[in-house]
Design a protein around this motif. Structure first.
Motif, PDB file in Angstrom:
ATOM      1  N   TYR A   1      -4.159   0.584 -12.745  1.00  0.00           N
ATOM      2  CA  TYR A   1      -3.578  -0.700 -12.332  1.00  0.00           C
ATOM      3  C   TYR A   1      -2.453  -0.439 -11.336  1.00  0.00           C
ATOM      4  N   LEU A   2      -2.344  -1.364 -10.424  1.00  0.00           N
ATOM      5  CA  LEU A   2      -1.238  -1.349  -9.464  1.00  0.00           C
ATOM      6  C   LEU A   2      -0.575  -2.718  -9.523  1.00  0.00           C
ATOM      7  N   ALA A   3       0.747  -2.751  -9.558  1.00  0.00           N
ATOM      8  CA  ALA A   3       1.455  -4.039  -9.519  1.00  0.00           C
ATOM      9  C   ALA A   3       2.665  -3.895  -8.614  1.00  0.00           C
TER      10      ALA A   3
ATOM     11  N   CYS B   1      -9.797   6.053  13.760  1.00  0.00           N
ATOM     12  CA  CYS B   1      -8.711   5.879  12.777  1.00  0.00           C
ATOM     13  C   CYS B   1      -9.104   4.669  11.948  1.00  0.00           C
ATOM     14  N   ASP B   2     -10.393   4.592  11.636  1.00  0.00           N
ATOM     15  CA  ASP B   2     -10.953   3.363  11.079  1.00  0.00           C
ATOM     16  C   ASP B   2     -11.165   3.435   9.567  1.00  0.00           C
ATOM     17  N   GLY B   3     -10.310   4.221   8.906  1.00  0.00           N
ATOM     18  CA  GLY B   3     -10.219   4.150   7.455  1.00  0.00           C
ATOM     19  C   GLY B   3     -11.356   4.791   6.695  1.00  0.00           C
TER      20      GLY B   3
ATOM     21  N   LYS C   1       0.812  -1.240   0.000  1.00  0.00           N
ATOM     22  CA  LYS C   1       0.000   0.000   0.000  1.00  0.00           C
ATOM     23  C   LYS C   1       0.844   1.289   0.000  1.00  0.00           C
ATOM     24  N   ALA C   2       0.806   2.067   1.073  1.00  0.00           N
ATOM     25  CA  ALA C   2       1.574   3.320   1.086  1.00  0.00           C
ATOM     26  C   ALA C   2       3.057   2.999   1.239  1.00  0.00           C
ATOM     27  N   LEU C   3       3.832   3.467   0.286  1.00  0.00           N
ATOM     28  CA  LEU C   3       5.224   3.022   0.175  1.00  0.00           C
ATOM     29  C   LEU C   3       6.262   3.969   0.730  1.00  0.00           C
TER      30      LEU C   3
ATOM     31  N   TRP D   1       9.690  -3.429  -7.206  1.00  0.00           N
ATOM     32  CA  TRP D   1       9.131  -2.141  -7.598  1.00  0.00           C
ATOM     33  C   TRP D   1       7.612  -2.155  -7.487  1.00  0.00           C
ATOM     34  N   ARG D   2       7.036  -0.999  -7.193  1.00  0.00           N
ATOM     35  CA  ARG D   2       5.598  -0.754  -7.323  1.00  0.00           C
ATOM     36  C   ARG D   2       5.372  -0.072  -8.660  1.00  0.00           C
ATOM     37  N   VAL D   3       4.444  -0.599  -9.425  1.00  0.00           N
ATOM     38  CA  VAL D   3       4.092   0.001 -10.705  1.00  0.00           C
ATOM     39  C   VAL D   3       2.666   0.539 -10.608  1.00  0.00           C
TER      40      VAL D   3
ATOM     41  N   SER E   1     -15.096   4.660   7.625  1.00  0.00           N
ATOM     42  CA  SER E   1     -15.150   4.880   9.071  1.00  0.00           C
ATOM     43  C   SER E   1     -16.540   4.792   9.734  1.00  0.00           C
ATOM     44  N   THR E   2     -16.632   3.892  10.689  1.00  0.00           N
ATOM     45  CA  THR E   2     -17.842   3.797  11.522  1.00  0.00           C
ATOM     46  C   THR E   2     -17.987   5.061  12.377  1.00  0.00           C
ATOM     47  N   VAL E   3     -16.866   5.600  12.831  1.00  0.00           N
ATOM     48  CA  VAL E   3     -16.913   6.799  13.676  1.00  0.00           C
ATOM     49  C   VAL E   3     -17.433   7.986  12.879  1.00  0.00           C
TER      50      VAL E   3
ATOM     51  N   ALA F   1     -14.441  -5.002  16.615  1.00  0.00           N
ATOM     52  CA  ALA F   1     -14.829  -3.796  15.867  1.00  0.00           C
ATOM     53  C   ALA F   1     -15.601  -2.840  16.760  1.00  0.00           C
ATOM     54  N   LEU F   2     -15.397  -1.556  16.532  1.00  0.00           N
ATOM     55  CA  LEU F   2     -16.296  -0.580  17.150  1.00  0.00           C
ATOM     56  C   LEU F   2     -17.615  -0.691  16.400  1.00  0.00           C
ATOM     57  N   GLU F   3     -18.702  -0.956  17.129  1.00  0.00           N
ATOM     58  CA  GLU F   3     -19.987  -1.108  16.453  1.00  0.00           C
ATOM     59  C   GLU F   3     -20.798   0.190  16.499  1.00  0.00           C
TER      60      GLU F   3
HETATM   61  C1  LIG Z   1      -4.580  -0.392  -2.990  1.00  0.00           C
HETATM   62  C2  LIG Z   1      -4.061   0.743  -2.168  1.00  0.00           C
HETATM   63  C3  LIG Z   1      -2.873   1.379  -2.521  1.00  0.00           C
HETATM   64  C4  LIG Z   1      -2.408   2.477  -1.801  1.00  0.00           C
HETATM   65  N1  LIG Z   1      -1.246   3.082  -2.162  1.00  0.00           N
HETATM   66  C5  LIG Z   1      -0.822   4.179  -1.463  1.00  0.00           C
HETATM   67  C6  LIG Z   1       0.382   4.844  -1.774  1.00  0.00           C
HETATM   68  O1  LIG Z   1       1.104   4.451  -2.677  1.00  0.00           O
HETATM   69  N2  LIG Z   1       0.730   5.942  -1.036  1.00  0.00           N
HETATM   70  C7  LIG Z   1      -0.049   6.412   0.018  1.00  0.00           C
HETATM   71  O2  LIG Z   1       0.292   7.394   0.697  1.00  0.00           O
HETATM   72  N3  LIG Z   1      -1.178   5.780   0.325  1.00  0.00           N
HETATM   73  C8  LIG Z   1      -1.569   4.687  -0.371  1.00  0.00           C
HETATM   74  N4  LIG Z   1      -2.695   4.075  -0.020  1.00  0.00           N
HETATM   75  C9  LIG Z   1      -3.473   4.659   1.059  1.00  0.00           C
HETATM   76  C10 LIG Z   1      -2.903   4.286   2.400  1.00  0.00           C
HETATM   77  O3  LIG Z   1      -2.850   2.899   2.474  1.00  0.00           O
HETATM   78  C11 LIG Z   1      -3.798   4.922   3.460  1.00  0.00           C
HETATM   79  O4  LIG Z   1      -3.708   6.342   3.353  1.00  0.00           O
HETATM   80  C12 LIG Z   1      -3.415   4.512   4.867  1.00  0.00           C
HETATM   81  O5  LIG Z   1      -3.546   3.118   5.030  1.00  0.00           O
HETATM   82  C13 LIG Z   1      -4.340   5.214   5.850  1.00  0.00           C
HETATM   83  O6  LIG Z   1      -4.146   4.696   7.123  1.00  0.00           O
HETATM   84  P1  LIG Z   1      -5.320   4.667   8.192  1.00  0.00           P
HETATM   85  O7  LIG Z   1      -4.712   4.066   9.401  1.00  0.00           O
HETATM   86  O8  LIG Z   1      -5.957   5.997   8.254  1.00  0.00           O
HETATM   87  O9  LIG Z   1      -6.428   3.716   7.565  1.00  0.00           O
HETATM   88  P2  LIG Z   1      -6.370   2.175   7.186  1.00  0.00           P
HETATM   89  O10 LIG Z   1      -4.996   1.768   6.816  1.00  0.00           O
HETATM   90  O11 LIG Z   1      -7.453   1.961   6.204  1.00  0.00           O
HETATM   91  O12 LIG Z   1      -6.695   1.451   8.543  1.00  0.00           O
HETATM   92  C14 LIG Z   1      -7.986   1.501   9.091  1.00  0.00           C
HETATM   93  C15 LIG Z   1      -8.157   0.329  10.029  1.00  0.00           C
HETATM   94  O13 LIG Z   1      -9.420   0.472  10.674  1.00  0.00           O
HETATM   95  C16 LIG Z   1      -9.994  -0.809  10.790  1.00  0.00           C
HETATM   96  N5  LIG Z   1     -11.440  -0.655  10.974  1.00  0.00           N
HETATM   97  C17 LIG Z   1     -12.393  -0.517  10.036  1.00  0.00           C
HETATM   98  N6  LIG Z   1     -13.608  -0.440  10.618  1.00  0.00           N
HETATM   99  C18 LIG Z   1     -13.402  -0.502  11.955  1.00  0.00           C
HETATM  100  C19 LIG Z   1     -14.265  -0.493  13.081  1.00  0.00           C
HETATM  101  N7  LIG Z   1     -15.609  -0.398  12.962  1.00  0.00           N
HETATM  102  N8  LIG Z   1     -13.726  -0.591  14.319  1.00  0.00           N
HETATM  103  C20 LIG Z   1     -12.387  -0.673  14.480  1.00  0.00           C
HETATM  104  N9  LIG Z   1     -11.528  -0.707  13.433  1.00  0.00           N
HETATM  105  C21 LIG Z   1     -12.027  -0.622  12.187  1.00  0.00           C
HETATM  106  C22 LIG Z   1      -9.603  -1.530   9.528  1.00  0.00           C
HETATM  107  O14 LIG Z   1      -9.655  -2.939   9.671  1.00  0.00           O
HETATM  108  C23 LIG Z   1      -8.179  -1.018   9.315  1.00  0.00           C
HETATM  109  O15 LIG Z   1      -7.213  -1.881   9.888  1.00  0.00           O
HETATM  110  C24 LIG Z   1      -3.154   2.943  -0.699  1.00  0.00           C
HETATM  111  C25 LIG Z   1      -4.320   2.282  -0.325  1.00  0.00           C
HETATM  112  C26 LIG Z   1      -4.769   1.186  -1.031  1.00  0.00           C
HETATM  113  C27 LIG Z   1      -6.035   0.478  -0.603  1.00  0.00           C
END
Ligand SMILES: Cc1cc2nc3c(=O)[nH]c(=O)nc-3n(C[C@H](O)[C@H](O)[C@H](O)COP(=O)(O)OP(=O)(O)OC[C@H]3O[C@@H](n4cnc5c(N)ncnc54)[C@H](O)[C@@H]3O)c2cc1C
Length: 483
Positions: A185-187, A160-162, A44-46, A220-222, A165-167, A127-129
């Motif tokens: 595409y990502l490789a 920090c749930d992506g 993912k983030a490199l 490499w990431r492509v 986000s549930t929050v 999980a936070l519900e």
């Molecule tokens: C395919 C792909 C390629 C990427 N490439 C890059 C890149 O090259 N460069 C870059 O900067 N960024 C890239 N990113 C983005 C980068 O991965 C994110 O910015 C980074 O992961 C964000 O971190 P985070 O901790 O905010 O969220 P996340 O990494 O998404 O982590 C969130 C976490 O919350 C958890 N979660 C979800 N719901 C709940 C819940 N209800 N209760 C508790 N936990 C929960 C999830 O399981 C997860 O582990 C890429 C992302 C993807 C998907």
């Protein structure tokens, strides 16, 4: 039974793990939960950029990242036939004047191991519900993989749930923005035929961008854009043969990919919340902002959200500062989020141009502009996030500007801090700073002797900027913060 904790963190991605580490470093009780049974095994983030490395250094745990990563010193832009421009990162004004290439899987591993060293274990398959902020705290319901639930009473909740986000949903905050209707595409795999290996190689081919980012020696990431999406549905992930066909068509030398670890199709979302929380609940990382991977800023911006929030939460929880200190978190980080989204959009738009005239113009402008060291330096400082500053923050105050960074700007040197205490460092004539440290013993620590008087925040930004005759203003500034 209701369990009690000080801070509940939902999500153990890189942002939640950074926040947990920082809070644990300051002695704050945290629980961190994540429904995923294991951390990601994807790259993912490199990139860890200079500012993130400086903050990790200040926090005392940069070494394992440096040991696991590989420095990249610049980028090479080609039009598919010729090199159009070379960009160097050597001009970044940081002790880390490079991009540290490190797969997100390693970043999360190191953060999780460091956290375990502080006695905090990620609670997985939890999980936070749902949650309810009742003013004096947050009552949260956690759902476990076995179907059972647990009620938790937390003083503060951080989402920090992506991206989903549930929050954020629970707070009813809208995630304004768009999903770009173009496919990518990502490789991630081993490539032969790419030299040098310590720079990023970007091909602005007339049929679309092809970019290579070094991960480790030979790996490499492509990234390649495929143009406008044919329908609303998700594009199928590529095969290695499809990726190879793009490499052959768009690059000027014979590059061969083997041993692919990860092949995926994706679309770019550009979305952000207007406020990073309300009451006793905050958002950080992808839960608050998502954007194009161009520039590799997503994870870095999220980790820096966490660094920004942690010291403020710690000082409020310890009763050293008033809760109003926390208001500055959203103000500061939302402005940064807006800027990061704008820059990522510009980089993406430049990359996906299809009109041959516009492409020719873009290549000529890039070749011309990158001939100027000052422009190179500005671009590098933007990417490295060393130019992030909070001039308009309520925490930035100027009594009088003398030498050195202004209020809101980053202090470039490592600070002689006690790593277990979030404190302001007072820099100035020793008599003046000794007096400030005496009056505010929990909030201020004596720093190095200097002609100007500055108060540097625990995250390394200048809070107060004045001269030695402005001691009274500095005291007022601290008194307003102190609880
Ligand atoms: C395919 C792909 C390629 C990427 N490439 C890059 C890149 O090259 N460069 C870059 O900067 N960024 C890239 N990113 C983005 C980068 O991965 C994110 O910015 C980074 O992961 C964000 O971190 P985070 O901790 O905010 O969220 P996340 O990494 O998404 O982590 C969130 C976490 O919350 C958890 N979660 C979800 N719901 C709940 C819940 N209800 N209760 C508790 N936990 C929960 C999830 O399981 C997860 O582990 C890429 C992302 C993807 C998907």
């Amino acid at each position: 039974m209701v369990d009690k904790t000080s801070v509940l963190i939902a999500g153990a991605g890189p942002v939640g793990l950074t926040l947990a580490n920082e809070l644990a470093r300051f002695g704050i009780a945290v629980r961190i939960v994540d429904p995923a049974p294991a951390r990601t095994d994807k790259s993912k983030a490199l990139v860890l950029w200079s500012r993130s490395l400086e903050l990790l250094d200040q926090a005392g745990y940069v070494e394992p990242f440096l040991a696991a990563g590989m420095p990249a010193h610049g980028a090479q832009l080609s039009d598919g036939k010729n090199v159009v421009a070379r960009v160097t990162l050597d001009g970044i004004k940081s002790r880390y004047a490079y991009a540290l290439m490190i797969p997100q899987s390693d970043t999360e591993r190191i953060l999780e191991e460091t956290l375990e060293g502080r006695g905090v274990k990620v609670e997985r398959t939890v999980a936070l519900e749902s949650f309810r902020d009742h003013g004096d705290g947050v009552r949260a319901v956690l759902k476990k993989a076995d179907g059972t639930s647990e009620s938790v009473e937390a003083d503060w909740l951080v989402g920090c749930d992506g991206a989903h986000s549930t929050v954020r949903h629970g707070l009813g905050l809208s995630f304004e923005g768009t999903t770009q209707q173009s496919d990518w595409y990502l490789a991630d795999g081993h490539c032969t035929g790419l030299e040098p290996h310590d720079v990023m190689h970007i091909y602005w081919h007339r049929d679309g961008i092809l970019a290579f980012f070094p991960i480790t020696e030979g790996r490499w990431r492509v990234i390649a854009d495929l143009g406008p999406a044919k329908d609303a549905g998700r594009h199928a992930d590529p095969t290695l043969e499809e990726v190879q066909a793009l490499l052959t068509h768009r690059s000027s030398q014979p590059i061969v990919m083997t041993d692919a670890y990860w092949l995926a199709a994706f679309r770019i979302n550009e979305r952000k919340v207007a406020h990073y929380g309300t009451g006793r609940t905050f958002l950080a990382g992808d839960a608050a902002h998502i954007h194009s991977p161009a520039g590799g800023q997503g994870m870095n911006t999220g980790m820096q959200d966490a660094f920004n929030l942690a010291w403020k939460l710690a000082l409020v929880i310890q009763g050293v500062c008033k809760p109003s200190l926390l208001d500055s978190f959203s103000v500061e980080r939302s402005a940064v989020g807006d800027m990061v989204l704008r820059n990522a959009e510009r980089l993406t738009d430049a990359a996906i141009m299809r009109n041959p005239i516009a492409q020719g113009l873009r290549n000529a402008v890039a070749a011309f502009a990158m001939g100027f060291p000052m422009i190179q330096e500005r671009a590098a400082n933007m990417l490295s996030e060393t130019d992030i500053a909070y001039p308009d923050s309520p925490l930035s105050r100027t009594a009088r500007h003398g030498d050195g960074p202004r209020a809101g700007m980053r202090w470039p040197d490592r600070l002689p801090m006690d790593s277990a205490k979030p404190q302001f460092l007072a820099v100035g004539p020793s008599g003046v700073v000794a007096e400030l440290a005496r009056q505010f013993p929990t909030l201020v620590r004596m720093g190095p002797e200097a002609a100007a008087l500055k108060l540097i925040r625990p995250d390394g930004y200048v809070g107060f900027d004045g001269s030695p005759t402005d001691r009274a203003e500095a005291e007022t500034y601290l008194r307003e913060l102190a609880g």
